[in-house]
Design an enzyme around this catalytic site. Structure first.
Site, PDB file in Angstrom:
ATOM      1  N   HIS A 188       0.865  -1.190   0.039  1.00 48.50           N
ATOM      2  CA  HIS A 188       0.048   0.010   0.069  1.00 48.50           C
ATOM      3  C   HIS A 188       0.960   1.321  -0.181  1.00 48.50           C
ATOM      4  O   HIS A 188       2.175   1.138   0.265  1.00 48.50           O
ATOM      5  CB  HIS A 188      -1.057   0.009   0.900  1.00 48.50           C
ATOM      6  CG  HIS A 188      -0.132   0.124   2.544  1.00 48.50           C
ATOM      7  ND1 HIS A 188      -0.047  -1.088   3.205  1.00 48.50           N
ATOM      8  CD2 HIS A 188       0.255   1.172   3.080  1.00 48.50           C
ATOM      9  CE1 HIS A 188       0.656  -0.684   4.365  1.00 48.50           C
ATOM     10  NE2 HIS A 188       0.789   0.571   4.361  1.00 48.50           N
TER      11      HIS A 188
HETATM   12  P1  TYD Z   1      -1.413  -2.598   7.392  1.00 49.23           P
HETATM   13  O1  TYD Z   1      -0.947  -0.841   7.798  1.00 49.23           O
HETATM   14  O2  TYD Z   1      -1.989  -2.896   6.106  1.00 49.23           O
HETATM   15  O3  TYD Z   1      -0.351  -3.322   7.828  1.00 49.23           O
HETATM   16  P2  TYD Z   1       1.034  -3.709   6.752  1.00 49.23           P
HETATM   17  O4  TYD Z   1       1.609  -2.893   5.862  1.00 49.23           O
HETATM   18  O5  TYD Z   1       2.048  -4.322   7.637  1.00 49.23           O
HETATM   19  O6  TYD Z   1       0.463  -5.153   6.289  1.00 49.23           O
HETATM   20  O7  TYD Z   1      -2.470  -2.888   8.666  1.00 49.23           O
HETATM   21  C1  TYD Z   1      -2.710  -4.015   9.040  1.00 49.23           C
HETATM   22  C2  TYD Z   1      -4.248  -3.977   9.443  1.00 49.23           C
HETATM   23  O8  TYD Z   1      -4.334  -3.478  10.994  1.00 49.23           O
HETATM   24  C3  TYD Z   1      -5.142  -3.491   8.666  1.00 49.23           C
HETATM   25  O9  TYD Z   1      -6.374  -4.039   8.916  1.00 49.23           O
HETATM   26  C4  TYD Z   1      -5.177  -1.740   9.080  1.00 49.23           C
HETATM   27  C5  TYD Z   1      -4.889  -2.322  10.673  1.00 49.23           C
HETATM   28  N1  TYD Z   1      -4.568  -1.128  11.390  1.00 49.23           N
HETATM   29  C6  TYD Z   1      -5.018  -0.656  12.535  1.00 49.23           C
HETATM   30  O10 TYD Z   1      -6.423  -0.858  12.822  1.00 49.23           O
HETATM   31  N2  TYD Z   1      -4.422   0.580  12.902  1.00 49.23           N
HETATM   32  C7  TYD Z   1      -3.103   0.752  12.689  1.00 49.23           C
HETATM   33  O11 TYD Z   1      -2.681   1.861  13.479  1.00 49.23           O
HETATM   34  C8  TYD Z   1      -2.579   0.260  11.787  1.00 49.23           C
HETATM   35  C9  TYD Z   1      -1.031   0.560  11.235  1.00 49.23           C
HETATM   36  C10 TYD Z   1      -3.328  -0.722  10.939  1.00 49.23           C
END
Ligand code: TYD
Length: 138
Positions: A50
């Site tokens: 992302h």
């Molecule tokens: P994501 O940012 O997509 O993590 P990565 O890039 O490591 O795969 O986040 C994973 C999940 O956690 C997504 O469903 C969003 C949630 N999330 C929160 O609820 N709060 C937060 O502060 C973050 C960073 C993610």
């Protein structure tokens, strides 16, 4: 590409390791609103996939080895997070994937904003459109 390597200030104590730190508006160009960290990822686990529309982040890896793969819409660049005193400042509009080269490596992220799912771009074509100016930041 809108990123910067930041050597985090580190105080070494002979035979007793090191202490690293950074301060908002001193070592990084924003005040921190949130810190999150990703842990217990198996070796070769891949996360990310992302970009952010407006959020700035400082990424660092206090333990382990993680490959950060960045794309700005034109070119791709890999950066290795393998040293706890290494920070990578990411400006908005960068696509990122992270590969865990070592199990249980920890990825810490300090951000300038609270969590907002609307700030995410999770579709690569939408990201390309965004960086080409086809979609306004909010
Ligand atoms: P994501 O940012 O997509 O993590 P990565 O890039 O490591 O795969 O986040 C994973 C999940 O956690 C997504 O469903 C969003 C949630 N999330 C929160 O609820 N709060 C937060 O502060 C973050 C960073 C993610």
């Amino acid at each position: 590409m809108q990123y910067e390597l930041i050597k985090l200030k580190t105080i070494k104590t002979p035979d007793l390791g090191s202490l690293s730190f950074f301060e908002g508006m001193v070592d990084i160009p924003f005040e921190m609103k949130r810190i999150y960290y990703i842990h217990h990822v198996p070796e070769n686990g891949e996360r990310g996939g992302h970009a952010h529309r407006t959020m700035k982040q400082l990424l660092f890896c206090p333990y382990g080895k993680i490959m950060l793969k960045l794309h700005d819409g034109r070119r791709q660049q890999n950066l290795l997070l393998d040293d706890a005193s290494k920070g990578i400042l990411l400006m908005p509009g960068l696509w990122r994937d992270m590969v865990w080269l070592m199990a249980d490596s920890v990825l810490c992220v300090a951000t300038d904003q609270y969590y907002d799912k609307e700030d995410y771009i999770r579709d690569f074509n939408e990201f390309l459109n965004f960086v080409e100016g086809g979609e306004e930041g909010r």
